[in-house]
Design a protein around this motif. Sequence first.
Motif, PDB file in Angstrom:
ATOM      1  N   ALA A   6       0.848  -1.208   0.000  1.00  0.00           N
ATOM      2  CA  ALA A   6       0.000   0.000   0.000  1.00  0.00           C
ATOM      3  C   ALA A   6       0.878   1.251   0.000  1.00  0.00           C
ATOM      4  CB  ALA A   6      -0.910  -0.004   1.225  1.00  0.00           C
ATOM      5  N   ASN A   7       1.947   1.193   0.767  1.00  0.00           N
ATOM      6  CA  ASN A   7       2.862   2.336   0.867  1.00  0.00           C
ATOM      7  C   ASN A   7       3.537   2.609  -0.474  1.00  0.00           C
ATOM      8  OD1 ASN A   7       6.014   2.896   1.414  1.00  0.00           O
ATOM      9  ND2 ASN A   7       4.773   4.026   2.864  1.00  0.00           N
ATOM     10  N   ALA A  10       1.033   3.896  -3.201  1.00  0.00           N
ATOM     11  CA  ALA A  10       0.635   5.298  -2.987  1.00  0.00           C
ATOM     12  C   ALA A  10       1.770   6.248  -3.380  1.00  0.00           C
ATOM     13  CB  ALA A  10       0.253   5.507  -1.529  1.00  0.00           C
ATOM     14  N   ALA A  11       2.995   5.861  -3.032  1.00  0.00           N
ATOM     15  CA  ALA A  11       4.141   6.708  -3.400  1.00  0.00           C
ATOM     16  C   ALA A  11       4.276   6.807  -4.916  1.00  0.00           C
ATOM     17  CB  ALA A  11       5.409   6.148  -2.786  1.00  0.00           C
ATOM     18  N   ALA A  14       1.808   9.111  -6.413  1.00  0.00           N
ATOM     19  CA  ALA A  14       2.226  10.515  -6.271  1.00  0.00           C
ATOM     20  C   ALA A  14       3.303  10.849  -7.313  1.00  0.00           C
ATOM     21  CB  ALA A  14       2.747  10.758  -4.863  1.00  0.00           C
ATOM     22  N   ASN A  17       2.550  11.906 -11.123  1.00  0.00           N
ATOM     23  CA  ASN A  17       2.278  13.302 -11.510  1.00  0.00           C
ATOM     24  C   ASN A  17       3.438  13.931 -12.272  1.00  0.00           C
ATOM     25  OD1 ASN A  17      -0.255  13.355 -10.374  1.00  0.00           O
ATOM     26  ND2 ASN A  17       0.518  13.934  -8.366  1.00  0.00           N
ATOM     27  N   SER A 262      -4.777  -0.344  -5.966  1.00  0.00           N
ATOM     28  CA  SER A 262      -4.211   0.340  -4.796  1.00  0.00           C
ATOM     29  C   SER A 262      -3.199  -0.517  -4.054  1.00  0.00           C
ATOM     30  CB  SER A 262      -5.334   0.720  -3.825  1.00  0.00           C
ATOM     31  OG  SER A 262      -6.275   1.530  -4.464  1.00  0.00           O
TER      32      SER A 262
ATOM     33  N   GLU B  33      -0.018   3.431   6.042  1.00  0.00           N
ATOM     34  CA  GLU B  33       1.071   3.001   5.137  1.00  0.00           C
ATOM     35  C   GLU B  33       0.980   3.743   3.805  1.00  0.00           C
ATOM     36  OE1 GLU B  33       1.964  -1.145   4.165  1.00  0.00           O
ATOM     37  OE2 GLU B  33       1.025  -1.658   6.053  1.00  0.00           O
ATOM     38  N   ALA B  34      -0.248   3.730   3.247  1.00  0.00           N
ATOM     39  CA  ALA B  34      -0.448   4.396   1.957  1.00  0.00           C
ATOM     40  C   ALA B  34      -0.200   5.899   2.076  1.00  0.00           C
ATOM     41  CB  ALA B  34      -1.858   4.121   1.438  1.00  0.00           C
ATOM     42  N   ALA B  35      -0.709   6.476   3.158  1.00  0.00           N
ATOM     43  CA  ALA B  35      -0.551   7.927   3.362  1.00  0.00           C
ATOM     44  C   ALA B  35       0.935   8.289   3.470  1.00  0.00           C
ATOM     45  CB  ALA B  35      -1.300   8.360   4.609  1.00  0.00           C
ATOM     46  N   ALA B  36       1.681   7.447   4.176  1.00  0.00           N
ATOM     47  CA  ALA B  36       3.112   7.714   4.326  1.00  0.00           C
ATOM     48  C   ALA B  36       3.817   7.650   2.971  1.00  0.00           C
ATOM     49  CB  ALA B  36       3.726   6.700   5.287  1.00  0.00           C
ATOM     50  N   GLY B  37       3.349   6.741   2.106  1.00  0.00           N
ATOM     51  CA  GLY B  37       3.924   6.649   0.761  1.00  0.00           C
ATOM     52  C   GLY B  37       3.753   7.951  -0.004  1.00  0.00           C
ATOM     53  N   VAL B  38       2.558   8.529   0.090  1.00  0.00           N
ATOM     54  CA  VAL B  38       2.295   9.795  -0.615  1.00  0.00           C
ATOM     55  C   VAL B  38       3.114  10.929   0.007  1.00  0.00           C
ATOM     56  CG1 VAL B  38       0.534  11.527  -1.148  1.00  0.00           C
ATOM     57  CG2 VAL B  38      -0.012   9.109  -1.333  1.00  0.00           C
ATOM     58  N   SER B  40       5.848  10.758   1.598  1.00  0.00           N
ATOM     59  CA  SER B  40       7.288  10.636   1.328  1.00  0.00           C
ATOM     60  C   SER B  40       7.670  11.284  -0.006  1.00  0.00           C
ATOM     61  CB  SER B  40       7.714   9.166   1.343  1.00  0.00           C
ATOM     62  OG  SER B  40       7.166   8.492   0.230  1.00  0.00           O
ATOM     63  N   VAL B  41       6.712  11.350  -0.913  1.00  0.00           N
ATOM     64  CA  VAL B  41       6.981  11.983  -2.209  1.00  0.00           C
ATOM     65  C   VAL B  41       6.548  13.450  -2.189  1.00  0.00           C
ATOM     66  CG1 VAL B  41       6.433  11.900  -4.687  1.00  0.00           C
ATOM     67  CG2 VAL B  41       6.730   9.781  -3.414  1.00  0.00           C
ATOM     68  N   LYS B  45       0.805  17.051   1.078  1.00  0.00           N
ATOM     69  CA  LYS B  45      -0.512  16.378   1.078  1.00  0.00           C
ATOM     70  C   LYS B  45      -0.832  15.749   2.427  1.00  0.00           C
ATOM     71  CE  LYS B  45      -0.794  15.601  -3.849  1.00  0.00           C
ATOM     72  NZ  LYS B  45       0.333  15.238  -4.658  1.00  0.00           N
ATOM     73  N   VAL B 115      -7.648   3.785   1.252  1.00  0.00           N
ATOM     74  CA  VAL B 115      -6.368   3.667   0.536  1.00  0.00           C
ATOM     75  C   VAL B 115      -6.558   4.097  -0.933  1.00  0.00           C
ATOM     76  CG1 VAL B 115      -4.636   2.051  -0.337  1.00  0.00           C
ATOM     77  CG2 VAL B 115      -5.351   1.916   2.040  1.00  0.00           C
ATOM     78  N   ALA B 116      -7.682   3.676  -1.510  1.00  0.00           N
ATOM     79  CA  ALA B 116      -7.976   4.112  -2.878  1.00  0.00           C
ATOM     80  C   ALA B 116      -8.129   5.635  -2.912  1.00  0.00           C
ATOM     81  CB  ALA B 116      -9.242   3.423  -3.387  1.00  0.00           C
ATOM     82  N   VAL B 118      -6.593   7.681  -0.952  1.00  0.00           N
ATOM     83  CA  VAL B 118      -5.229   8.222  -0.866  1.00  0.00           C
ATOM     84  C   VAL B 118      -4.616   8.290  -2.273  1.00  0.00           C
ATOM     85  CG1 VAL B 118      -2.887   7.755  -0.021  1.00  0.00           C
ATOM     86  CG2 VAL B 118      -4.822   7.511   1.522  1.00  0.00           C
ATOM     87  N   ALA B 122      -3.225  11.494  -4.147  1.00  0.00           N
ATOM     88  CA  ALA B 122      -1.856  11.541  -4.679  1.00  0.00           C
ATOM     89  C   ALA B 122      -1.829  12.094  -6.099  1.00  0.00           C
ATOM     90  CB  ALA B 122      -1.251  10.140  -4.658  1.00  0.00           C
ATOM     91  N   LYS B 123      -2.798  11.651  -6.909  1.00  0.00           N
ATOM     92  CA  LYS B 123      -2.762  12.035  -8.325  1.00  0.00           C
ATOM     93  C   LYS B 123      -3.549  13.310  -8.604  1.00  0.00           C
ATOM     94  CE  LYS B 123      -2.581   8.819 -11.489  1.00  0.00           C
ATOM     95  NZ  LYS B 123      -2.836   7.628 -12.297  1.00  0.00           N
TER      96      LYS B 123
END
Lengths: 307, 158
Positions: A6-7, A10-11, A14, A17, A262, B33-38, B40-41, B45, B115-116, B118, B122-123
């Motif tokens: 999931a991590n 999501a990264a 991002a 983009n 996802s 987990e997903a939020a941390a991924g976003v 980190s980039v 957000k 998560v979806a 998130v 992200a996009k």
Amino acid sequence: MTTKYANAVAAVKAMENTLLTWNDLEQLINAQSRAEINSLVMAKKGEENISTEAVWEMIHDYAPDSKELEILLYKNDFHNLKASLKAMISGKPPEKYYIRPTNLNLHHLTEKEYDSLPDYIRNTAYEAYDLIVGTSDGQLVDSFIDSEALLAIQKSSESFGGDFMRKYAELLTVCADIKTAYRCSKMRKQKSFLERAICGSSELDKESLIRESLNEPESLLNFLEDSSYSEAARLLNESPAQFEKWCDDAIMELAETARMKSFGTEPLIAYYIATEAEQKNLRIITVCHEFGADRETITERMRKLYV
Amino acid sequence: MNSLGLTLAIIGAVCAALFAGIGSARAVGLVGEAAAGVVSVDPSKFSKVLILQLLPGTQGLYGLLIAILLLSRIGVLGGGAADLTTAQGLMFLAASLPIAVVGYFSAMAQGRAAVAGVGITAKKPEHNGKGIIMAAMVETYAILALLVSILLIYNIAI
């Protein structure tokens, strides 16, 4: 239902983009100079164009335990094997012919320490070495290694890949086999050569491709017309460049199926494929600009985009 | 005093807090987990993905609420535990099940939807609200389960 990565996914979403869009490509195509291309890319990405090696390191860091991701680099690994053998024959240092990212420790290739190579490439390295030493036929060794690379991709994707990776392996194999078969047919290659050069897949079996390749190219094209790759066959007959584009676009269409997910490795694989396509588009634009190609020519060579 | 009846009722309170809490913890962790991924980039957000991460945490609160109401109703919290029959104990246990079971599964489902969401953030951060609404829809079923559990707890005759 998996909730892995999931991590990482999501990264990657991002990071999507910063991928080039069609509008960006149009601006790049209309650019007047190399400097303008570079500044447009920097404006979009906020820094120097990121290499596929950097992208690989990034996604591998996010999903370090995924063996499935490593399959993406098999092409580069087998290319590096070819480079090391060619360098050996020509007496040149192989380092500058190696491409990255790779799963291999390139020192093992350079020093012919094949025992230290991963399972999927070890036997191929020994066989290719014997073949080049025994026959000095570079073309045969190239074709043999290419075919073994596809076989390794197929086997690994069957062993620890998901549906997406299996389809990717199938598509790569079909595209490579069609191209090899067509070239061999034009060059009137012997059956023994074809048996080493063609990999075969569940959609286009090896025996049929070899049989048709031993005849005129028209016979092969007629055979392909009856398969689900009739469009590819038509393009191959018209222009090899259009066929290459068709193959890249087919892989991108597959990658697009992972865009809405996802979890899992598919979006990571798709992102890597997307960055490869982007790099290819940038190379085409740069080279076409250098050779003074017109706007229409560059546009028709552009690969399908992920975003 | 029938200790089995009281024990069953207390097990009910434990189930409500336990399963709804586990579901929420797993889901909040997954969205985190997903939020941390976003982040980190793109660290800008953070606030948008934080809302999505909080959404599946409510089931755990509902479970806690039901546990407190149930313990209060049977007098455990006040220090004078009611003398419950086995049938009454079973009824209290049954009353806790809607939020225990629905809470667990709805938290997990909401976590996946978040998560979806998130991914949307992200996009297309401007469409963040749509992701929140879609994840929040799952909340309906947790609220329905909460309502049933409350009605049952207050309507079981002691």
